[in-house]
Design an enzyme around this catalytic site. Sequence first.
Site, PDB file in Angstrom:
ATOM      1  N   GLU A  58       0.850  -1.192   0.000  1.00  0.00           N
ATOM      2  CA  GLU A  58       0.000   0.000   0.000  1.00  0.00           C
ATOM      3  C   GLU A  58       0.882   1.236   0.000  1.00  0.00           C
ATOM      4  O   GLU A  58       2.111   1.130   0.140  1.00  0.00           O
ATOM      5  CB  GLU A  58      -0.928  -0.015   1.229  1.00  0.00           C
ATOM      6  N   HIS A  65      -8.826  10.249   3.850  1.00  0.00           N
ATOM      7  CA  HIS A  65      -8.558   9.225   2.835  1.00  0.00           C
ATOM      8  C   HIS A  65      -8.946   9.797   1.476  1.00  0.00           C
ATOM      9  O   HIS A  65     -10.009  10.388   1.335  1.00  0.00           O
ATOM     10  CB  HIS A  65      -9.353   7.947   3.128  1.00  0.00           C
ATOM     11  N   ARG A  84      -1.463   9.503   1.882  1.00  0.00           N
ATOM     12  CA  ARG A  84      -2.887   9.820   1.749  1.00  0.00           C
ATOM     13  C   ARG A  84      -3.162  11.317   1.743  1.00  0.00           C
ATOM     14  O   ARG A  84      -4.001  11.800   0.983  1.00  0.00           O
ATOM     15  CB  ARG A  84      -3.659   9.162   2.891  1.00  0.00           C
ATOM     16  N   HIS A 142     -10.959  10.084   7.794  1.00  0.00           N
ATOM     17  CA  HIS A 142     -10.825   8.635   7.857  1.00  0.00           C
ATOM     18  C   HIS A 142     -10.287   8.156   9.206  1.00  0.00           C
ATOM     19  O   HIS A 142     -10.744   7.163   9.743  1.00  0.00           O
ATOM     20  CB  HIS A 142      -9.879   8.207   6.733  1.00  0.00           C
ATOM     21  N   ARG A 174      -0.569   8.560   9.746  1.00  0.00           N
ATOM     22  CA  ARG A 174      -0.528   7.108   9.945  1.00  0.00           C
ATOM     23  C   ARG A 174      -0.183   6.396   8.651  1.00  0.00           C
ATOM     24  O   ARG A 174      -0.752   6.676   7.598  1.00  0.00           O
ATOM     25  CB  ARG A 174      -1.895   6.641  10.430  1.00  0.00           C
TER      26      ARG A 174
HETATM   27  C1  LIG Z   1     -13.649   2.254   6.171  1.00  0.00           C
HETATM   28  C2  LIG Z   1     -12.411   2.027   6.988  1.00  0.00           C
HETATM   29  C3  LIG Z   1     -11.381   1.253   6.490  1.00  0.00           C
HETATM   30  C4  LIG Z   1     -10.219   1.043   7.231  1.00  0.00           C
HETATM   31  N1  LIG Z   1      -9.250   0.235   6.742  1.00  0.00           N
HETATM   32  C5  LIG Z   1      -8.175  -0.056   7.515  1.00  0.00           C
HETATM   33  C6  LIG Z   1      -7.214  -0.995   7.104  1.00  0.00           C
HETATM   34  O1  LIG Z   1      -7.331  -1.592   6.044  1.00  0.00           O
HETATM   35  N2  LIG Z   1      -6.159  -1.236   7.919  1.00  0.00           N
HETATM   36  C7  LIG Z   1      -5.998  -0.614   9.112  1.00  0.00           C
HETATM   37  O2  LIG Z   1      -5.020  -0.869   9.812  1.00  0.00           O
HETATM   38  N3  LIG Z   1      -6.919   0.280   9.526  1.00  0.00           N
HETATM   39  C8  LIG Z   1      -7.999   0.559   8.778  1.00  0.00           C
HETATM   40  N4  LIG Z   1      -8.932   1.454   9.227  1.00  0.00           N
HETATM   41  C9  LIG Z   1      -8.775   2.025  10.558  1.00  0.00           C
HETATM   42  C10 LIG Z   1      -9.097   0.944  11.596  1.00  0.00           C
HETATM   43  O3  LIG Z   1     -10.161   0.170  11.132  1.00  0.00           O
HETATM   44  C11 LIG Z   1      -9.470   1.545  12.925  1.00  0.00           C
HETATM   45  O4  LIG Z   1      -8.558   2.518  13.323  1.00  0.00           O
HETATM   46  C12 LIG Z   1      -9.516   0.466  14.000  1.00  0.00           C
HETATM   47  O5  LIG Z   1     -10.249  -0.633  13.544  1.00  0.00           O
HETATM   48  C13 LIG Z   1     -10.117   1.032  15.256  1.00  0.00           C
HETATM   49  O6  LIG Z   1     -10.363  -0.028  16.146  1.00  0.00           O
HETATM   50  P1  LIG Z   1     -10.902   0.295  17.594  1.00  0.00           P
HETATM   51  O7  LIG Z   1     -11.110  -1.017  18.255  1.00  0.00           O
HETATM   52  O8  LIG Z   1     -10.064   1.304  18.233  1.00  0.00           O
HETATM   53  O9  LIG Z   1     -12.317   1.005  17.338  1.00  0.00           O
HETATM   54  P2  LIG Z   1     -13.666   0.443  16.699  1.00  0.00           P
HETATM   55  O10 LIG Z   1     -13.450  -0.763  15.876  1.00  0.00           O
HETATM   56  O11 LIG Z   1     -14.350   1.594  16.043  1.00  0.00           O
HETATM   57  O12 LIG Z   1     -14.509  -0.002  17.965  1.00  0.00           O
HETATM   58  C14 LIG Z   1     -14.979   0.962  18.864  1.00  0.00           C
HETATM   59  C15 LIG Z   1     -16.114   0.353  19.640  1.00  0.00           C
HETATM   60  O13 LIG Z   1     -16.453   1.206  20.728  1.00  0.00           O
HETATM   61  C16 LIG Z   1     -17.865   1.368  20.759  1.00  0.00           C
HETATM   62  N5  LIG Z   1     -18.146   2.656  21.386  1.00  0.00           N
HETATM   63  C17 LIG Z   1     -17.793   3.892  20.959  1.00  0.00           C
HETATM   64  N6  LIG Z   1     -18.236   4.824  21.836  1.00  0.00           N
HETATM   65  C18 LIG Z   1     -18.866   4.147  22.828  1.00  0.00           C
HETATM   66  C19 LIG Z   1     -19.537   4.542  23.999  1.00  0.00           C
HETATM   67  N7  LIG Z   1     -19.684   5.834  24.352  1.00  0.00           N
HETATM   68  N8  LIG Z   1     -20.089   3.589  24.798  1.00  0.00           N
HETATM   69  C20 LIG Z   1     -19.989   2.265  24.472  1.00  0.00           C
HETATM   70  N9  LIG Z   1     -19.361   1.840  23.344  1.00  0.00           N
HETATM   71  C21 LIG Z   1     -18.815   2.765  22.546  1.00  0.00           C
HETATM   72  C22 LIG Z   1     -18.274   1.303  19.311  1.00  0.00           C
HETATM   73  O14 LIG Z   1     -19.666   1.029  19.203  1.00  0.00           O
HETATM   74  C23 LIG Z   1     -17.377   0.191  18.807  1.00  0.00           C
HETATM   75  O15 LIG Z   1     -17.939  -1.061  19.104  1.00  0.00           O
HETATM   76  C24 LIG Z   1     -10.086   1.659   8.496  1.00  0.00           C
HETATM   77  C25 LIG Z   1     -11.123   2.450   8.995  1.00  0.00           C
HETATM   78  C26 LIG Z   1     -12.279   2.627   8.256  1.00  0.00           C
HETATM   79  C27 LIG Z   1     -13.388   3.466   8.811  1.00  0.00           C
END
Ligand SMILES: Cc1cc2nc3c(=O)[nH]c(=O)nc-3n(C[C@H](O)[C@H](O)[C@H](O)COP(=O)(O)OP(=O)(O)OC[C@H]3O[C@@H](n4cnc5c(N)ncnc54)[C@H](O)[C@@H]3O)c2cc1C
Length: 516
Positions: free
Chosen positions: A91, A206, A252, A312, A347
């Site tokens: 990438e 993005h 990006r 993003h 990032r």
């Molecule tokens: C479309 C897209 C594509 C991506 N592609 C990539 C990729 O290919 N590779 C990569 O490394 N990264 C990628 N990213 C970034 C990556 O996906 C995220 O940074 C990462 O998955 C975040 O994980 P997390 O567990 O921190 O948060 P999340 O997976 O967002 O989980 C957060 C959780 O907390 C919960 N939550 C939030 N607020 C509250 C609250 N107040 N009370 C209770 N629950 C709450 C939410 O409901 C959710 O379940 C992408 C992001 C997006 C949007």
Amino acid sequence: MSGAGDILILTKAEPEEGNTGYAQGGVAAALGHGDSPALHGADTVAAGDGLCDRRAVEVLVGEGPGYVRELMDWGARFDLEPDGTPSLAIEGAHSARRVLHARDATGREIGRVLWQRASSLPGVTVQSHARVVDLVVEDGRCAGARFIGLDGGIHPAAADAVLLATGGAGQVYRETTNPGVATGDGVAMAYRAGAAVADLEFVQFHPTALKVEGQPRFLLSEALRGEGARLVNTAGDAFMERYEAAGDLASRDRVSRAIAREEMRTGGPVFLSLQQLDPAYVHSRFPLIAEACRKAGLDLARDPIPVGPAAHYVMGGVVTDLDGRTTLPGLYAAGEVACTGVHGANRLASNSLLEGLVFGARAANGMKEDGNPGFQGSTVPRFERSAEPLNPGALEPANPGTLEPRNPGTAEPRNVGISEIQDLMWRKVGLFREGAALQEAIDALDGPWRAADAYLRGGGALDGNQWRALNLLSVARLIARAALRRQESRGAHYRDDYPVRTDINWNRRIMETIDR
Ligand SMILES: Cc1cc2nc3c(=O)[nH]c(=O)nc-3n(C[C@H](O)[C@H](O)[C@H](O)COP(=O)(O)OP(=O)(O)OC[C@H]3O[C@@H](n4cnc5c(N)ncnc54)[C@H](O)[C@@H]3O)c2cc1C
């Protein structure tokens, strides 16, 4: 996690709903021939544009391969080469093929395995549709959280230690690839509770979100360009080389700004073209993206696909040390909500799933093992503190917005205009920033935020929608303040009025703690 006692996981929607489930491209790890953690680290630091915490980067790239292998041992089904080794994609800004993927639904696969694993452990209770709204702080220590349950009532959850894993804040912007749950709740709550936040001026846009009127801004993964897709203008000409030597695979922020400039130059949209690739391969490699395009009436392999930049990923967040400790004892953070310093000013693609794996595990170990939890601040370098209001005149905005209580301290705030915040942030705190516009954004956001904060401290109550609005307002205000303060361009933060990186003044990070 065995030996950790009782664990309550609160999630405000269904457990699968979050940024992780939408991640397409993959997870980066130095597993390929000719690759190494040192190379991966060098790419990460280069993308971070001078602001990465090198110790955090070393941990990420050094421990990353082990955690990815563990995930495979637990059953993660990444795409494989015929010899059974993981298929590795390349990438933007990576110097080697190192991105493991499960077709174009890598995050969903990782989430599936992790949820399966977590729910098989004794002592773990998952409560979905439980929106955490506030942290409980007692004697200078986080002692639990309060959440709104399915019954609409507020419930307390006492805990020895609390881990924020609330994800990103893309919903702060009108154009975003993030789902509706990504409202920055963790940053807003931690900040209100007194924990430090940092690097919030660095928001990654993005370049290639599907841009069809009335459709969500579905992400068209960078892996498409990794496989040979080209960005073209209305005349069908590939234009990236005119803006960036690295062409379509430049970082990006650079591709995003080039798209915006090309749109301005031509007055027309920009497209992603896969017409030179084998259609059968395109459809089998990117089934999810092909389906999203099909729903918008487009054939991914044959049609020019209209694209544009969208918010993003937020590099900044709640400041943590290498084991997830925040500056508030008892409070930990991991994943996108945290600011470990690995991403610096920008990032590297596919590093955030890896960050969640590595630092999520480290935070869990930290919580388990901390006899006397406390922030090991020595790992966080050179911060610029910005607790002071930037412009005292901004505290009383001419136009109070919609979160202004009728009588501050006692009256209930009306619903804030969420779309107004999103629109304001897109126009004034987006891809191209400039001092006067940033100050206007702060003027519009600061008063309503202060009034709502005073209302809460006066014992006022909010409903779920109001909490959502307040969290967006809080994070928007913090992003705008940091963006105004940083008078240079670096990584994902671009200032028209300060277009160059200025190490002499700004080779440091901006941290903010609440000032009441
Ligand atoms: C479309 C897209 C594509 C991506 N592609 C990539 C990729 O290919 N590779 C990569 O490394 N990264 C990628 N990213 C970034 C990556 O996906 C995220 O940074 C990462 O998955 C975040 O994980 P997390 O567990 O921190 O948060 P999340 O997976 O967002 O989980 C957060 C959780 O907390 C919960 N939550 C939030 N607020 C509250 C609250 N107040 N009370 C209770 N629950 C709450 C939410 O409901 C959710 O379940 C992408 C992001 C997006 C949007």
